[in-house]
Every structure is written in C-alpha cells, then in structure tokens.
Scaffold this motif. Structure first.
Motif, short mmCIF file in Angstrom:
data_model
loop_
_atom_site.label_atom_id
_atom_site.label_comp_id
_atom_site.label_asym_id
_atom_site.label_seq_id
_atom_site.Cartn_x
_atom_site.Cartn_y
_atom_site.Cartn_z
N ALA A 32 59.09 2.50 -25.93
CA ALA A 32 59.30 1.41 -24.98
C ALA A 32 60.72 0.86 -25.09
O ALA A 32 61.36 0.58 -24.07
N ASN A 33 61.22 0.72 -26.32
CA ASN A 33 62.59 0.22 -26.51
C ASN A 33 63.61 1.21 -25.95
O ASN A 33 64.57 0.80 -25.30
N ASP A 34 63.39 2.50 -26.19
CA ASP A 34 64.31 3.50 -25.66
C ASP A 34 64.26 3.54 -24.14
O ASP A 34 65.30 3.70 -23.48
N ASP A 35 63.05 3.39 -23.57
CA ASP A 35 62.93 3.38 -22.12
C ASP A 35 63.70 2.22 -21.51
O ASP A 35 64.38 2.38 -20.48
N TYR A 36 63.61 1.05 -22.13
CA TYR A 36 64.33 -0.12 -21.62
C TYR A 36 65.83 0.09 -21.71
O TYR A 36 66.58 -0.22 -20.77
N LEU A 37 66.29 0.65 -22.83
CA LEU A 37 67.72 0.93 -23.00
C LEU A 37 68.19 1.92 -21.94
O LEU A 37 69.25 1.72 -21.32
N MET A 38 67.42 2.99 -21.72
CA MET A 38 67.79 3.99 -20.73
C MET A 38 67.85 3.39 -19.33
O MET A 38 68.75 3.69 -18.54
N PRO A 63 68.78 8.24 -26.41
CA PRO A 63 69.45 7.94 -27.69
C PRO A 63 68.78 8.68 -28.84
O PRO A 63 67.65 9.15 -28.73
N SER A 64 69.49 8.78 -29.95
CA SER A 64 68.94 9.42 -31.13
C SER A 64 67.74 8.63 -31.65
O SER A 64 67.78 7.40 -31.71
N PRO A 65 66.64 9.32 -32.00
CA PRO A 65 65.45 8.61 -32.51
C PRO A 65 65.68 7.96 -33.88
O PRO A 65 64.87 7.15 -34.32
N HIS A 66 66.78 8.30 -34.52
CA HIS A 66 67.05 7.75 -35.85
C HIS A 66 67.79 6.40 -35.78
O HIS A 66 67.96 5.74 -36.80
N LEU A 67 68.24 6.01 -34.60
CA LEU A 67 68.98 4.76 -34.46
C LEU A 67 68.02 3.59 -34.38
O LEU A 67 66.91 3.71 -33.83
N PRO A 68 68.41 2.41 -34.90
CA PRO A 68 67.55 1.24 -34.79
C PRO A 68 67.46 0.74 -33.36
O PRO A 68 68.22 1.16 -32.48
N CYS A 94 74.90 -3.90 -28.75
CA CYS A 94 73.53 -4.29 -29.08
C CYS A 94 73.53 -5.51 -30.00
O CYS A 94 74.47 -5.74 -30.76
N GLY A 95 72.44 -6.27 -29.93
CA GLY A 95 72.22 -7.36 -30.87
C GLY A 95 72.95 -8.63 -30.51
O GLY A 95 73.78 -8.68 -29.60
N GLU A 96 72.64 -9.67 -31.24
CA GLU A 96 73.26 -10.97 -31.01
C GLU A 96 74.76 -10.89 -31.31
O GLU A 96 75.18 -10.38 -32.34
#
Length: 236
Positions: A32-38, A63-68, A94-96
């Motif tokens: 779900a996170n990868d889908d949102y990023l894509m 994205p690589s599955p190993h990335l947070p 990414c991130g704050e």
C-alpha cells in the motif's frame, strides 16, 4: 527432550494463523505504501509532461522492497532545466522536513511534433523559419539536448554544419552577438520612477540577455544587460 517454546507455540493452529496473518498484514502495508508512492510520482511526471506532446506514456519502475516507507513523498526532477524525456531519474523527498531522498527510474515516451532542418545548413548561418520543417515522432528518442520548438531555434547561429532532416541540438546553436567589443553603445538606467541614458564603450561582446561591462570616460566601469542591438539596460 525439551523443545523451544516458540517452536511448540508455532505448531499450534491458533498461533500459526496469527503468524501468517501478521506476515500478510506487513506485506499489505508495504504494498500500500509503495502504491501510494508510485501514484504520487506518476502524477508528478504526468503534470510535467502533459504539455510536451499529444500522447504521453510513463513506465515507472517500483522502488526497492528493501527501502523504508516514504512518508509524505515530494517528487522532484534532479535536472529541472531538462525536459523529462526518455530514461529519467526522479527524486523523492521523504519524511518530516524532507530529510530523506531516494530516486526512482522511469521511461517517458512522448508522441508529438518537433523541428528538424529542412535543408543542409552551413556553419555560421543565421537560422530563419524557412530553414525548418516539422516532423512527428517519439520525443523520447531524441537527444536530451534537442530543441523541439521553433522559437528556441530561429535567430540562433549554427556553430557547426547541420544536415537536412537532423534535429537541432542546443550545444550547436548560439545567439548572435548584438554588442561588439569596442562598440559605442547606449546604456539605459531605469527604475520605478526614472529612466536615463548615456553613451559608453562596450568592453566585451554579448548576445541578448548577456551581462557585459561598459566603460564611461576613462575610469568608470559598470555592468549592463544586452537588450537589443547597441542597447544595454541597468535595472534599479
């Protein structure tokens, strides 16, 4: 023989269901996170390319599955001065505070029209509109330095010979000098409530928009912007 407690529990049907469910949940959240990023990156690329041609095809690699997880993704183009065509690297903050940056790869194909030479053009030729013709195709197949619009080509001087049917590359074109070194020029100083002019001597040559040095008298030197042939401007 004593057995590990975890092994014993994992063999119980109830615990097995919990372990499987936890694995499925973690996998679902990651997807779900990868889908949102894509989706965010794809939308960004679409907005950046929709004016380039009639049809846009964007192939974005996941994205690589190993990335947070990328929280609050903010896509950007590392080279903002270059049209996103062909193989493109897309940055994502990414991130704050956008402290994390990662990159995704994309293939962008844009079907549209671009300008080519209608005939052979010799080096040193000032290019005019009747030397150009239009051709349709995949803009992604062109060089990253290719100029596709007529207004970016007409009025430039060819720095090398250009064969008929060839696209125009930015590094092979140069704006003509409107100011020559040693030329007497008019310098206009202007602001919100004033406009004055004086004559000086150009200390260097320059094309439209270039900053060149101008000398007044024997000692006073200032820098002004080339506005037209023989005219420079200083804005206050």
């Amino acid at each position: 023989m004593r057995r590990n407690r975890f092994t014993q529990l994992s063999q119980h049907p109830f615990w097995a269901v919990l372990i499987i469910f936890a694995g499925i949940t973690a996998s679902y959240n990651a997807n779900a996170n990868d889908d949102y990023l894509m989706q965010q990156v794809h939308q960004f690329l679409y907005e950046e390319t929709q004016t380039l041609g009639e049809e846009v095809v964007i192939d974005l690699r996941p994205p690589s599955p190993h990335l947070p997880e990328c929280v609050q993704p903010e896509p950007f183009l590392p080279n903002a001065n270059q049209a996103p065509l062909g193989r493109v690297s897309v940055g994502v903050r990414c991130g704050e505070g956008s402290r994390q940056v990662r990159y995704l790869q994309a293939q962008i194909d844009v079907i549209g029209n671009y300008v080519v030479a209608a005939r052979d053009i010799e080096r040193g030729t000032l290019i005019t509109s009747n030397m150009l013709s239009e051709r349709g195709g995949n803009l992604g197949d062109l060089s990253a330095q290719a100029l596709t619009a007529e207004e970016d080509i007409v009025g430039k001087v060819a720095q090398r010979s250009i064969r008929s049917g060839s696209a125009f590359l930015a590094q092979y074109l140069q704006a003509p000098d409107l100011i020559e070194r040693g030329q007497r020029v008019t310098v206009i100083a202007q602001g919100s409530a004033f406009r004055v002019s004086r004559e000086g001597e150009a200390l260097e040559s320059g094309a439209l928009g270039d900053q060149v040095r101008v000398r007044f008298g024997s000692r006073e030197i200032m820098t002004a912007r080339v506005a037209s042939e023989g005219i420079l401007v200083v804005d206050f």
